[in-house]
Design a protein around this motif. Structure first.
Motif, PDB file in Angstrom:
ATOM      1  N   SER A 195     -48.156  -3.028 -13.582  1.00 44.47           N
ATOM      2  CA  SER A 195     -48.514  -3.454 -12.355  1.00 44.47           C
ATOM      3  C   SER A 195     -47.425  -4.590 -11.834  1.00 44.47           C
ATOM      4  O   SER A 195     -47.753  -5.219 -11.230  1.00 44.47           O
ATOM      5  CB  SER A 195     -49.864  -4.081 -12.091  1.00 44.47           C
ATOM      6  OG  SER A 195     -51.017  -2.998 -12.376  1.00 44.47           O
ATOM      7  N   GLY A 196     -46.057  -4.125 -12.139  1.00 42.16           N
ATOM      8  CA  GLY A 196     -45.133  -4.989 -11.774  1.00 42.16           C
ATOM      9  C   GLY A 196     -44.472  -4.428 -10.351  1.00 42.16           C
ATOM     10  O   GLY A 196     -44.701  -3.406  -9.873  1.00 42.16           O
ATOM     11  N   VAL A 197     -43.533  -5.479  -9.826  1.00 47.73           N
ATOM     12  CA  VAL A 197     -42.643  -5.083  -8.730  1.00 47.73           C
ATOM     13  C   VAL A 197     -41.381  -4.836  -8.995  1.00 47.73           C
ATOM     14  O   VAL A 197     -40.628  -5.700  -9.985  1.00 47.73           O
ATOM     15  CB  VAL A 197     -42.699  -6.107  -7.573  1.00 47.73           C
ATOM     16  CG1 VAL A 197     -41.846  -5.964  -6.505  1.00 47.73           C
ATOM     17  CG2 VAL A 197     -44.234  -6.333  -7.060  1.00 47.73           C
ATOM     18  N   HIS A 198     -40.640  -3.612  -9.191  1.00 45.78           N
ATOM     19  CA  HIS A 198     -39.494  -3.428  -9.529  1.00 45.78           C
ATOM     20  C   HIS A 198     -38.468  -3.111  -8.771  1.00 45.78           C
ATOM     21  O   HIS A 198     -37.308  -3.008  -8.949  1.00 45.78           O
ATOM     22  CB  HIS A 198     -39.671  -2.173 -10.721  1.00 45.78           C
ATOM     23  CG  HIS A 198     -40.632  -2.505 -11.890  1.00 45.78           C
ATOM     24  ND1 HIS A 198     -40.633  -3.591 -12.530  1.00 45.78           N
ATOM     25  CD2 HIS A 198     -41.994  -2.188 -11.957  1.00 45.78           C
ATOM     26  CE1 HIS A 198     -41.653  -3.757 -13.309  1.00 45.78           C
ATOM     27  NE2 HIS A 198     -42.393  -2.865 -12.930  1.00 45.78           N
ATOM     28  N   ASP A 199     -38.895  -2.552  -7.434  1.00 40.11           N
ATOM     29  CA  ASP A 199     -38.035  -2.340  -6.307  1.00 40.11           C
ATOM     30  C   ASP A 199     -38.240  -3.225  -5.015  1.00 40.11           C
ATOM     31  O   ASP A 199     -38.993  -2.762  -4.303  1.00 40.11           O
ATOM     32  CB  ASP A 199     -38.074  -0.788  -5.994  1.00 40.11           C
ATOM     33  CG  ASP A 199     -37.056  -0.524  -4.810  1.00 40.11           C
ATOM     34  OD1 ASP A 199     -35.947  -1.162  -5.036  1.00 40.11           O
ATOM     35  OD2 ASP A 199     -37.219   0.508  -3.933  1.00 40.11           O
ATOM     36  N   VAL A 200     -37.947  -4.680  -5.403  1.00 38.75           N
ATOM     37  CA  VAL A 200     -38.211  -5.509  -4.247  1.00 38.75           C
ATOM     38  C   VAL A 200     -38.002  -5.219  -2.984  1.00 38.75           C
ATOM     39  O   VAL A 200     -38.776  -5.561  -2.163  1.00 38.75           O
ATOM     40  CB  VAL A 200     -38.097  -7.170  -4.679  1.00 38.75           C
ATOM     41  CG1 VAL A 200     -36.730  -7.122  -4.838  1.00 38.75           C
ATOM     42  CG2 VAL A 200     -38.865  -8.011  -4.114  1.00 38.75           C
ATOM     43  N   GLY A 201     -37.019  -4.579  -2.703  1.00 40.26           N
ATOM     44  CA  GLY A 201     -36.300  -4.239  -1.351  1.00 40.26           C
ATOM     45  C   GLY A 201     -37.565  -3.322  -0.600  1.00 40.26           C
ATOM     46  O   GLY A 201     -37.492  -3.222   0.524  1.00 40.26           O
ATOM     47  N   SER A 202     -38.368  -2.555  -1.516  1.00 41.60           N
ATOM     48  CA  SER A 202     -39.218  -1.472  -0.686  1.00 41.60           C
ATOM     49  C   SER A 202     -40.705  -2.090  -0.672  1.00 41.60           C
ATOM     50  O   SER A 202     -41.631  -1.600  -0.381  1.00 41.60           O
ATOM     51  CB  SER A 202     -39.172  -0.361  -1.766  1.00 41.60           C
ATOM     52  OG  SER A 202     -39.664  -0.405  -3.019  1.00 41.60           O
ATOM     53  N   TYR A 203     -40.704  -3.403  -1.343  1.00 40.16           N
ATOM     54  CA  TYR A 203     -42.147  -4.030  -1.430  1.00 40.16           C
ATOM     55  C   TYR A 203     -42.381  -4.843  -0.355  1.00 40.16           C
ATOM     56  O   TYR A 203     -41.384  -5.543   0.270  1.00 40.16           O
ATOM     57  CB  TYR A 203     -42.203  -4.839  -2.850  1.00 40.16           C
ATOM     58  CG  TYR A 203     -43.468  -5.579  -3.116  1.00 40.16           C
ATOM     59  CD1 TYR A 203     -44.668  -4.777  -3.716  1.00 40.16           C
ATOM     60  CD2 TYR A 203     -43.942  -6.905  -2.907  1.00 40.16           C
ATOM     61  CE1 TYR A 203     -45.663  -5.297  -4.052  1.00 40.16           C
ATOM     62  CE2 TYR A 203     -44.831  -7.436  -3.011  1.00 40.16           C
ATOM     63  CZ  TYR A 203     -46.071  -6.754  -3.700  1.00 40.16           C
ATOM     64  OH  TYR A 203     -47.348  -7.333  -3.960  1.00 40.16           O
ATOM     65  N   ALA A 221     -32.115  -5.419  -2.227  1.00 41.05           N
ATOM     66  CA  ALA A 221     -31.648  -4.083  -2.815  1.00 41.05           C
ATOM     67  C   ALA A 221     -30.867  -4.096  -3.835  1.00 41.05           C
ATOM     68  O   ALA A 221     -31.133  -3.221  -4.825  1.00 41.05           O
ATOM     69  CB  ALA A 221     -30.977  -3.225  -1.507  1.00 41.05           C
ATOM     70  N   GLN A 222     -30.057  -5.169  -4.054  1.00 44.71           N
ATOM     71  CA  GLN A 222     -29.256  -5.174  -5.109  1.00 44.71           C
ATOM     72  C   GLN A 222     -30.089  -5.604  -6.431  1.00 44.71           C
ATOM     73  O   GLN A 222     -29.763  -5.610  -7.468  1.00 44.71           O
ATOM     74  CB  GLN A 222     -28.050  -6.295  -4.790  1.00 44.71           C
ATOM     75  CG  GLN A 222     -27.143  -5.859  -3.718  1.00 44.71           C
ATOM     76  CD  GLN A 222     -26.285  -6.870  -3.428  1.00 44.71           C
ATOM     77  OE1 GLN A 222     -26.461  -7.929  -3.626  1.00 44.71           O
ATOM     78  NE2 GLN A 222     -25.028  -6.510  -2.689  1.00 44.71           N
ATOM     79  N   ARG A 223     -31.198  -6.247  -5.990  1.00 48.81           N
ATOM     80  CA  ARG A 223     -31.989  -7.131  -7.224  1.00 48.81           C
ATOM     81  C   ARG A 223     -33.129  -5.729  -7.513  1.00 48.81           C
ATOM     82  O   ARG A 223     -33.786  -6.498  -8.360  1.00 48.81           O
ATOM     83  CB  ARG A 223     -32.538  -8.207  -6.424  1.00 48.81           C
ATOM     84  CG  ARG A 223     -31.285  -9.201  -6.362  1.00 48.81           C
ATOM     85  CD  ARG A 223     -32.121 -10.601  -5.711  1.00 48.81           C
ATOM     86  NE  ARG A 223     -30.819 -11.388  -5.918  1.00 48.81           N
ATOM     87  CZ  ARG A 223     -30.880 -12.607  -5.393  1.00 48.81           C
ATOM     88  NH1 ARG A 223     -32.088 -13.169  -4.452  1.00 48.81           N
ATOM     89  NH2 ARG A 223     -29.969 -13.452  -5.365  1.00 48.81           N
ATOM     90  N   SER A 224     -33.088  -4.816  -7.178  1.00 43.64           N
ATOM     91  CA  SER A 224     -33.645  -3.729  -7.734  1.00 43.64           C
ATOM     92  C   SER A 224     -33.784  -3.522  -9.190  1.00 43.64           C
ATOM     93  O   SER A 224     -32.454  -3.575  -9.655  1.00 43.64           O
ATOM     94  CB  SER A 224     -33.463  -2.167  -6.901  1.00 43.64           C
ATOM     95  OG  SER A 224     -34.306  -1.179  -7.800  1.00 43.64           O
ATOM     96  N   ALA A 225     -34.544  -3.465  -9.805  1.00 45.99           N
ATOM     97  CA  ALA A 225     -34.563  -3.437 -11.417  1.00 45.99           C
ATOM     98  C   ALA A 225     -34.344  -1.878 -11.947  1.00 45.99           C
ATOM     99  O   ALA A 225     -34.077  -1.466 -12.905  1.00 45.99           O
ATOM    100  CB  ALA A 225     -35.795  -3.914 -12.235  1.00 45.99           C
ATOM    101  N   ILE A 226     -34.904  -1.018 -10.949  1.00 49.54           N
ATOM    102  CA  ILE A 226     -34.968   0.363 -11.238  1.00 49.54           C
ATOM    103  C   ILE A 226     -33.693   1.141 -12.007  1.00 49.54           C
ATOM    104  O   ILE A 226     -33.829   1.532 -12.829  1.00 49.54           O
ATOM    105  CB  ILE A 226     -35.508   1.109 -10.251  1.00 49.54           C
ATOM    106  CG1 ILE A 226     -37.140   0.878  -9.884  1.00 49.54           C
ATOM    107  CG2 ILE A 226     -35.320   2.531 -10.493  1.00 49.54           C
ATOM    108  CD1 ILE A 226     -37.976   1.441  -8.826  1.00 49.54           C
ATOM    109  N   PRO A 227     -32.369   0.744 -11.248  1.00 52.87           N
ATOM    110  CA  PRO A 227     -31.186   1.504 -12.013  1.00 52.87           C
ATOM    111  C   PRO A 227     -30.931   0.880 -13.286  1.00 52.87           C
ATOM    112  O   PRO A 227     -30.654   1.656 -13.990  1.00 52.87           O
ATOM    113  CB  PRO A 227     -30.124   0.947 -10.798  1.00 52.87           C
ATOM    114  CG  PRO A 227     -30.882   0.725  -9.668  1.00 52.87           C
ATOM    115  CD  PRO A 227     -32.383   0.306 -10.004  1.00 52.87           C
ATOM    116  N   GLY A 228     -31.178  -0.413 -13.424  1.00 50.91           N
ATOM    117  CA  GLY A 228     -31.189  -0.711 -14.895  1.00 50.91           C
ATOM    118  C   GLY A 228     -32.174  -0.265 -15.736  1.00 50.91           C
ATOM    119  O   GLY A 228     -31.704   0.161 -17.071  1.00 50.91           O
ATOM    120  N   LEU A 229     -33.404  -0.024 -15.354  1.00 47.30           N
ATOM    121  CA  LEU A 229     -34.293   0.440 -16.270  1.00 47.30           C
ATOM    122  C   LEU A 229     -34.147   2.059 -16.585  1.00 47.30           C
ATOM    123  O   LEU A 229     -34.591   2.361 -17.864  1.00 47.30           O
ATOM    124  CB  LEU A 229     -35.642   0.298 -15.636  1.00 47.30           C
ATOM    125  CG  LEU A 229     -36.251  -1.242 -15.488  1.00 47.30           C
ATOM    126  CD1 LEU A 229     -37.636  -1.431 -14.711  1.00 47.30           C
ATOM    127  CD2 LEU A 229     -36.563  -1.887 -16.721  1.00 47.30           C
TER     128      LEU A 229
END
Length: 300
Positions: A195-203, A221-229
């Motif tokens: 239950s995390g927040v991983h794309d904070v720009g869309s939260y 948008a730059q701080r989204s973890a999804i591309p790195g994950l």
């Protein structure tokens, strides 16, 4: 191979491993709490589950310092000598609160105690909080805590090559941020994101996410973890709850979709009958829906 083993395990888990293993009145209380968040959600969920927790299995080693800040502390739950898998848990608290344990409360000791009872070494960490410490402060804190674990855990019966890094809520967001920043060399064997927040720009914008990540849309948008994950080579395990607020469910689903698109589809558990807090507050009880796959991941 883990991608195929764990989904099969999830399908094979008996119903009594799930929330249906808990007393009907407990299930009803969790349903009644539903998506309630904040102190009320925490307090009511803890009250529903406290009596179901078993007695402590071990005496934890408290407040080991892994850095200079007063919140750079961790607790170790060891069942004894050996070279055991290690479960490192990162608590939630909305980026501005929370702790690894608190007087009179069973959480989050229940996670470390379950780990020790299951033959693992449990480690619960705490970290610096927003607004005094903004992104990427907790990425740095998790890196420092893991460095402590790798250097010291063998003396407590743990295997530094078999670390499972787990976070829930804001803790899962922090774990995701850490893994994304260290995708090439995460220093852990696997990870669990609940239950995390991983794309904070869309939260949905909130004061607490803003306190940690900021409010600039470009930076968010730059701080989204999804591309790195999506670049991670280690196994990931995702979980969400059907009674928690929809944005958390959407975040986990968004991450899962991105991983699948990248050819890295993870095991993904959507927990029926659970709210945002009960998924981890129930760890240690007869509800093993989350702990069975975590144990399989640790012992793979």
């Amino acid at each position: 191979m883990l991608r195929f083993i764990l989904p099969a395990l999830l399908l094979a888990m008996p119903a009594l491993a799930q929330i249906t293993a808990l007393p009907p009145e407990t299930q009803a209380a969790i349903r009644a709490i539903g998506p309630t968040m904040g102190a009320e959600g925490v307090t009511r969920t803890a009250a529903a589950l406290a009596a179901l927790q078993p007695p402590p299995a071990v005496e934890p080693l408290r407040d080991q310092r892994y850095g200079p800040d007063p919140r750079h502390r961790l607790d170790v739950f060891s069942p004894g000598a050996g070279a055991r898998p290690v479960l490192v848990f990162v608590h939630g608290g909305g980026f501005t609160g929370g702790d690894k344990t608190r007087p009179g409360a069973f959480y989050y000791d229940n996670i470390g105690q379950w780990a020790a009872r299951s033959g693992l070494v449990g480690v619960n960490i705490t970290y610096r909080l927003a607004p005094q410490h903004a992104y990427p402060a907790v990425v740095e804190d998790i890196a420092a805590a893991l460095a402590w674990v790798r250097a010291n855990i063998a003396a407590h019966g743990g295997d530094p090559a078999r670390i499972v890094l787990m976070g829930q809520s804001a803790g899962a967001a922090h774990v995701g941020d850490y893994l994304a920043a260290h995708a090439a060399s995460p220093g852990v064997a696997s990870a669990v994101l609940v239950s995390g927040v991983h794309d904070v720009g869309s939260y949905p914008a909130s004061p607490t996410t803003g306190a940690y990540y900021g409010t600039d849309p470009i930076r968010l948008a730059q701080r989204s973890a999804i591309p790195g994950l999506t670049r991670l080579a280690i196994p990931l395990f995702l979980a969400s709850a059907d009674l928690e607020p929809r944005p958390f469910q959407d975040q986990v689903a968004r991450l899962n979709a991105a991983l699948c698109l990248a050819g890295r589809c993870p095991p993904y558990l959507h927990m029926a009958g659970h709210n945002h807090f009960s998924t981890v507050f129930a760890i240690g009880t007869a509800d093993q829906e989350l702990t069975i796959p975590i144990l399989a991941l640790a012992n793979r």
